[in-house]
Design a protein around this motif. Structure first.
Motif, short mmCIF file in Angstrom:
data_model
loop_
_atom_site.label_atom_id
_atom_site.label_comp_id
_atom_site.label_asym_id
_atom_site.label_seq_id
_atom_site.Cartn_x
_atom_site.Cartn_y
_atom_site.Cartn_z
N UNK A 96 -21.08 70.68 24.16
CA UNK A 96 -20.74 69.26 24.03
C UNK A 96 -21.61 68.63 22.96
N UNK A 97 -21.05 67.72 22.21
CA UNK A 97 -21.83 66.94 21.27
C UNK A 97 -21.18 65.56 21.22
N UNK A 98 -22.00 64.52 21.07
CA UNK A 98 -21.43 63.17 21.12
C UNK A 98 -20.95 62.75 19.73
N UNK A 99 -20.01 63.50 19.18
CA UNK A 99 -19.47 63.07 17.89
C UNK A 99 -18.25 62.18 18.12
N UNK A 100 -17.75 61.57 17.03
CA UNK A 100 -16.74 60.52 17.16
C UNK A 100 -15.45 61.04 17.81
N UNK A 101 -15.01 62.24 17.41
CA UNK A 101 -13.76 62.76 17.93
C UNK A 101 -13.86 63.02 19.43
N UNK A 102 -14.93 63.69 19.84
CA UNK A 102 -15.05 64.09 21.24
C UNK A 102 -15.29 62.87 22.12
N UNK A 103 -16.09 61.94 21.64
CA UNK A 103 -16.37 60.75 22.44
C UNK A 103 -15.12 59.88 22.60
N UNK A 104 -14.35 59.72 21.51
CA UNK A 104 -13.14 58.90 21.62
C UNK A 104 -12.11 59.58 22.52
N UNK A 105 -12.12 60.91 22.54
CA UNK A 105 -11.22 61.65 23.45
C UNK A 105 -11.66 61.43 24.90
N UNK A 106 -12.96 61.38 25.13
CA UNK A 106 -13.47 61.11 26.48
C UNK A 106 -13.06 59.71 26.93
N UNK A 107 -13.07 58.76 25.99
CA UNK A 107 -12.63 57.39 26.30
C UNK A 107 -11.15 57.40 26.70
N UNK A 108 -10.35 58.22 25.99
CA UNK A 108 -8.93 58.34 26.34
C UNK A 108 -8.77 58.83 27.78
N UNK A 109 -9.59 59.81 28.15
CA UNK A 109 -9.56 60.36 29.50
C UNK A 109 -9.84 59.25 30.52
N UNK A 110 -10.86 58.42 30.24
CA UNK A 110 -11.19 57.33 31.16
C UNK A 110 -10.10 56.26 31.19
N UNK A 128 -7.62 68.86 29.94
CA UNK A 128 -7.47 70.22 29.41
C UNK A 128 -8.04 70.29 27.99
N UNK A 129 -7.70 69.29 27.17
CA UNK A 129 -8.19 69.29 25.79
C UNK A 129 -9.73 69.26 25.76
N UNK A 130 -10.33 68.45 26.63
CA UNK A 130 -11.79 68.34 26.65
C UNK A 130 -12.44 69.64 27.14
N UNK A 131 -11.90 70.19 28.23
CA UNK A 131 -12.52 71.39 28.82
C UNK A 131 -12.36 72.60 27.89
N UNK A 132 -11.14 72.80 27.38
CA UNK A 132 -10.94 73.94 26.48
C UNK A 132 -11.74 73.76 25.19
N UNK A 133 -11.87 72.52 24.75
CA UNK A 133 -12.68 72.24 23.56
C UNK A 133 -14.13 72.61 23.78
N UNK A 134 -14.63 72.29 24.99
CA UNK A 134 -16.02 72.63 25.31
C UNK A 134 -16.20 74.15 25.35
N UNK A 135 -15.22 74.82 25.96
CA UNK A 135 -15.31 76.29 26.07
C UNK A 135 -15.25 76.92 24.67
N UNK A 136 -14.46 76.33 23.78
CA UNK A 136 -14.34 76.81 22.41
C UNK A 136 -15.61 76.49 21.62
N UNK A 137 -16.19 75.33 21.90
CA UNK A 137 -17.36 74.89 21.16
C UNK A 137 -18.55 75.82 21.34
N UNK A 138 -18.70 76.37 22.54
CA UNK A 138 -19.87 77.21 22.83
C UNK A 138 -19.96 78.39 21.86
N UNK A 139 -18.93 79.23 21.71
CA UNK A 139 -19.09 80.36 20.78
C UNK A 139 -18.99 79.97 19.30
#
Lengths: 84, 245, 150
Positions: free
Chosen positions: B123-137, B106-117
């Protein structure tokens, strides 16, 4: 209340699609999160009841009934899938 | 105190205790979620720069906060499982993993939806978003690992080690926006000093964070109850619960 | 504590400490790659490569935005108050792009040290406030704006 009409709430000054999409996805996922264990508990309770009846009916040796139980487990989970 | 902790390890006792906990915590959580969402979506003012798109904060931030805290819960259960070999800890770990995965998702998807506007990209491969993706995995890894083993004790051991190794990711996620240059902004809620978010927007956010904590607790306990029934499907107390005997 | 449990506790602690050390050292070694962008000071100092795409992050200097009359090309200056780099971009800018705001531009440096950007992202900060509060803070508060309680 910040908005003065339903249309304004839906539109959100052009950001409505983003905001409502995010909330819709969240609500769907949270609903699934709550519903899944409730369904699991219901299905498993039915399994325990069915198992109890099977035991009451048959007086077979342990190994045989264990085998039957596995079979019943399989068919039960199959039928529960279609139920759900 | 000790007797309470001791009782938590007893399956029939935990099942009953969890049942009564869910009965009052679930309605309370749902009410908090509804009030918080209503407040955040309709009552709170828009942001001076982002306008209304910032209202995604009311699900994005709570989901992310609880996904991080939930990981510690899972890893702690893993440590208890490894050291004391308590079955209830295995069950708690297995119950927390899918909830954490969904919250991180939810955090990743809503973040992506928020990021667009706001940023201009999903999506961007910055440290926060990438480490959050690692948490998901990591969460998904624990879920998958539990399924991969036939032997439950071996599965619990492997999952406990994986979740303990993964704990290093949590402080990285927290501090990523301070340690490295990232697109994601630093935290707005500060535990020391004044928050960088206006009170009229902060209160519904805090309410939603509390509601998401409640939701985490409720869903984990519900998962644990469903798991307990299956573990003990041959025992007398489960048959009694089902209405037999 | 039971000695066997104590031994397991030591193992658990070792797992956490060693994996933390391993990942911490990796992150430290890769810190340049983990940074999403270069600050203008690093670009001015020549620390950013000029033969491939880089990202530049900083604040858009007030009054530096020049928009072309004929096409979507915009030129502006990005600063971190230690160095400044000019950016040229053709395309639609994000809504939050404005003077005095954070921005991340991706592109390649040309011969004159201008970043020819292929993508410009707005970087917003951690401050959230209602429009009235922002107006009051900027000293533009009029009689119509209600006083805001702290």
């Amino acid at each position: 209340m910040y908005f003065d009409s339903i249309a304004a709430v839906i539109d959100m000054n052009g950001h409505g699609l983003y905001v409502w999409l995010a909330y819709a996805i969240t609500v769907t996922l949270l609903f699934w999160l709550l519903w899944a264990p409730l369904r699991q508990l219901r299905v498993r309770r039915l399994w325990v009841i069915a198992e109890g009846h099977r035991r009451a009916v048959s007086d077979e040796p342990q190994s045989e009934s264990a085998h039957q139980r596995d079979e019943a487990d399989k068919t039960f989970s199959d039928s529960s899938e279609t139920q759900g | 105190m000790w007797s309470f902790i001791h009782k938590l390890g007893s399956p029939p006792w935990f099942f009953r205790f969890g049942g009564s906990l869910v009965r009052w915590l679930l309605p309370l959580t749902l009410i908090l979620l509804l009030v918080g969402a209503f407040w955040g979506l309709l009552v709170a003012p828009p942001d001076f720069r982002q306008g209304n798109s910032y209202r995604i904060i009311y699900i994005h931030v709570p989901a992310a906060v609880v996904a991080l805290a939930g990981y510690y819960v899972m890893a702690l259960a893993g440590a208890i499982s490894l050291i004391w070999r308590i079955k209830m800890a295995d069950i708690a770990m297995k119950a927390a993993a899918p909830v954490g995965a969904v919250l991180t998702g939810i955090a990743l998807v809503t973040g992506a939806i928020w990021g667009k506007p706001t940023w201009g990209t999903w999506w961007v491969w910055d440290a926060r978003i990438t480490s959050m993706l690692i948490l998901f995995f990591l969460y998904l890894g624990v879920v998958a690992l539990f399924e991969a083993y036939e032997n439950k004790a071996a599965a619990a051991k492997a999952c406990a080690v994986l979740s303990l190794v993964g704990t290093v990711n949590i402080p990285i996620i927290y501090k990523s926006v301070d340690w490295w240059y990232s697109l994601h902004q630093p935290a707005s809620i500060k535990f020391t000093g004044e928050s960088a978010i206006d009170a009229s927007m902060l209160y519904p956010l805090l309410l939603m964070i509390v509601a998401f904590y409640g939701l985490f607790a409720v869903t984990v306990v519900m998962n644990m109850r469903a798991e307990l029934i299956w573990h003990h499907r041959q025992s007398a107390w489960v048959r009694q619960w089902a209405g037999l005997d | 504590m039971h000695p066997r449990r104590k031994q397991r506790l030591v193992w658990v602690s070792l797992i956490v400490v060693l994996s933390s050390a391993a990942i911490g050292l990796t992150a430290f070694a890769l810190r340049d790659n983990i940074n999403l962008f270069y600050p203008p000071a690093d670009v001015v100092a020549g620390k950013a490569p000029s033969d491939r795409n880089i990202r530049l992050g900083g604040m858009v200097v007030e009054g530096s935005i020049e928009r072309s009359d004929t096409n979507l090309t915009t030129q502006f200056v990005v600063t971190d108050y230690e160095g400044s780099v000019a950016v040229r971009y053709t395309g639609i800018l994000p809504d939050l792009f404005a003077e005095g705001q954070g921005v991340v531009a991706e592109g390649r440096l040309d011969g004159e040290g201008v970043l020819v950007a292929t993508q410009v992202l707005a970087k917003h900060d951690e401050n959230y406030m209602p429009p009235e509060v922002a107006a009051a803070l900027e000293g533009k508060s009029k009689a119509s704006v209600a006083p805001v309680s702290p």
